[in-house]
Design a protein around this motif. Structure first.
Motif, PDB file in Angstrom:
ATOM      1  N   GLU A   8       0.911  -1.361   0.041  1.00  0.00           N
ATOM      2  CA  GLU A   8      -0.127   0.126  -0.098  1.00  0.00           C
ATOM      3  C   GLU A   8       0.913   1.235   0.051  1.00  0.00           C
ATOM      4  O   GLU A   8       1.991   1.351   0.952  1.00  0.00           O
ATOM      5  N   LEU A   9       0.637   2.200  -1.018  1.00  0.00           N
ATOM      6  CA  LEU A   9       1.225   3.481  -1.033  1.00  0.00           C
ATOM      7  C   LEU A   9       0.907   4.136   0.328  1.00  0.00           C
ATOM      8  O   LEU A   9      -0.554   4.817  -0.014  1.00  0.00           O
ATOM      9  N   LEU A  10       1.707   4.481   1.079  1.00  0.00           N
ATOM     10  CA  LEU A  10       1.457   5.287   2.292  1.00  0.00           C
ATOM     11  C   LEU A  10       1.623   6.909   2.397  1.00  0.00           C
ATOM     12  O   LEU A  10       0.908   7.660   2.462  1.00  0.00           O
ATOM     13  N   GLU A  11       2.628   7.346   1.518  1.00  0.00           N
ATOM     14  CA  GLU A  11       3.229   8.722   1.373  1.00  0.00           C
ATOM     15  C   GLU A  11       3.927   8.879   0.136  1.00  0.00           C
ATOM     16  O   GLU A  11       4.634   7.806  -0.409  1.00  0.00           O
ATOM     17  N   LYS A  12       3.561   9.954  -0.613  1.00  0.00           N
ATOM     18  CA  LYS A  12       4.257  10.393  -1.776  1.00  0.00           C
ATOM     19  C   LYS A  12       4.723  11.789  -1.561  1.00  0.00           C
ATOM     20  O   LYS A  12       4.158  12.821  -1.556  1.00  0.00           O
ATOM     21  N   VAL A  13       6.059  12.083  -1.427  1.00  0.00           N
ATOM     22  CA  VAL A  13       6.762  13.293  -0.989  1.00  0.00           C
ATOM     23  C   VAL A  13       7.906  13.474  -1.979  1.00  0.00           C
ATOM     24  O   VAL A  13       8.908  12.848  -1.664  1.00  0.00           O
ATOM     25  N   PRO A  14       7.754  13.690  -3.207  1.00  0.00           N
ATOM     26  CA  PRO A  14       8.525  13.555  -4.334  1.00  0.00           C
ATOM     27  C   PRO A  14      10.256  14.001  -3.638  1.00  0.00           C
ATOM     28  O   PRO A  14       9.914  15.071  -3.061  1.00  0.00           O
ATOM     29  N   PRO A  15      11.169  13.238  -4.178  1.00  0.00           N
ATOM     30  CA  PRO A  15      11.149  12.182  -4.745  1.00  0.00           C
ATOM     31  C   PRO A  15      11.097  10.802  -3.917  1.00  0.00           C
ATOM     32  O   PRO A  15      11.739   9.789  -4.302  1.00  0.00           O
ATOM     33  N   GLN A  16      10.444  10.822  -2.970  1.00  0.00           N
ATOM     34  CA  GLN A  16      10.424   9.664  -1.883  1.00  0.00           C
ATOM     35  C   GLN A  16       9.053   9.420  -1.631  1.00  0.00           C
ATOM     36  O   GLN A  16       8.098  10.015  -1.678  1.00  0.00           O
ATOM     37  N   LEU A  17       8.975   7.893  -1.416  1.00  0.00           N
ATOM     38  CA  LEU A  17       7.706   7.318  -1.191  1.00  0.00           C
ATOM     39  C   LEU A  17       7.812   6.384  -0.058  1.00  0.00           C
ATOM     40  O   LEU A  17       8.882   5.977   0.255  1.00  0.00           O
ATOM     41  N   VAL A  18       6.708   6.072   0.532  1.00  0.00           N
ATOM     42  CA  VAL A  18       6.923   5.138   1.737  1.00  0.00           C
ATOM     43  C   VAL A  18       5.510   3.894   1.350  1.00  0.00           C
ATOM     44  O   VAL A  18       4.501   4.323   0.855  1.00  0.00           O
ATOM     45  N   LEU A  19       6.153   2.885   1.290  1.00  0.00           N
ATOM     46  CA  LEU A  19       5.174   1.531   1.085  1.00  0.00           C
ATOM     47  C   LEU A  19       5.423   0.551   2.003  1.00  0.00           C
ATOM     48  O   LEU A  19       6.265   0.206   2.538  1.00  0.00           O
TER      49      LEU A  19
END
Length: 207
Positions: A8-19
């Protein structure tokens, strides 16, 4: 090594994401070309990954498809090109565009990318010429941004997030601020950070 993640995609803060993978949150650095193709927060996503182990850190890089990961792995084998610069290159230019630049020896297209000077561009053309034969060139992708970004943050936050992303990709702060300001003028009010980043990168790379 971790080669693939599904969660599940938890966070999208370019250029980093948390899965979130079975309760474990993986921090992943991704190119903007991958960000453009991601679903909204809360959705399930599959990423092909490359792990870099250093003395002081273990870094995970994620890609939407195997082709982009393969080019990333090829780029980091070029002298003077580390993971960060490879990710920057893949944020400012698609796989197809990069392959075409090498095929046509288009140094100018490469030097517009942050961190890529004339010598690095020439080295890329020389060392990548034989290696790109394995990459199939499709029509240049024009990725459509997803409209599902969760609760939309204030416009000022979008702008700040977009500027931070460009700085993280290697652009100078002043350069990032000017590029985002210019991008805002060509977009609808309240544009997402990803839309701002995409517009800014497109204008800077195309000159």
């Amino acid at each position: 090594m971790i080669g693939r993640l599904k969660g599940e995609l938890l966070e999208k803060v370019p250029p980093q994401l948390v899965l979130d993978v079975n309760g474990v949150g993986y921090e992943v650095d991704a190119s903007m070309n991958t960000f453009y193709r991601l679903p909204g927060v809360g959705q399930t996503v599959v990423l092909f990954t490359h792990m870099v182990v250093r003395e002081d850190a273990q870094l995970l890089y994620g890609f939407y498809d195997r082709q982009e990961r393969s080019l990333f792995r090829t780029l980091i084998k070029v002298n003077g090109v580390g993971p960060k610069l490879a990710l920057t290159i893949l944020s400012g230019i698609s796989v197809s565009e990069f392959v075409q630049s090498v095929q046509f020896e288009d140094t100018a297209a490469l030097v517009r990318l942050p961190g890529v000077g004339k010598k690095t561009a020439e080295r890329l053309l020389i060392e990548m010429k034989d290696k790109i034969k394995d990459f199939q060139v499709d029509d240049v992708a024009d990725f459509t941004l997803t409209d599902d970004f969760g609760d939309a943050p204030p416009v000022a936050d979008n702008r700040a997030e977009a500027e931070s992303a460009l700085v993280a990709l290697g652009y100078k702060p002043v350069q990032a601020t000017k590029a985002i300001a210019a991008a805002e003028k060509g977009l609808e009010p309240g544009a997402s950070s990803e839309s701002l980043i995409r517009a800014a990168l497109k204008s800077m790379v195309q000159g």
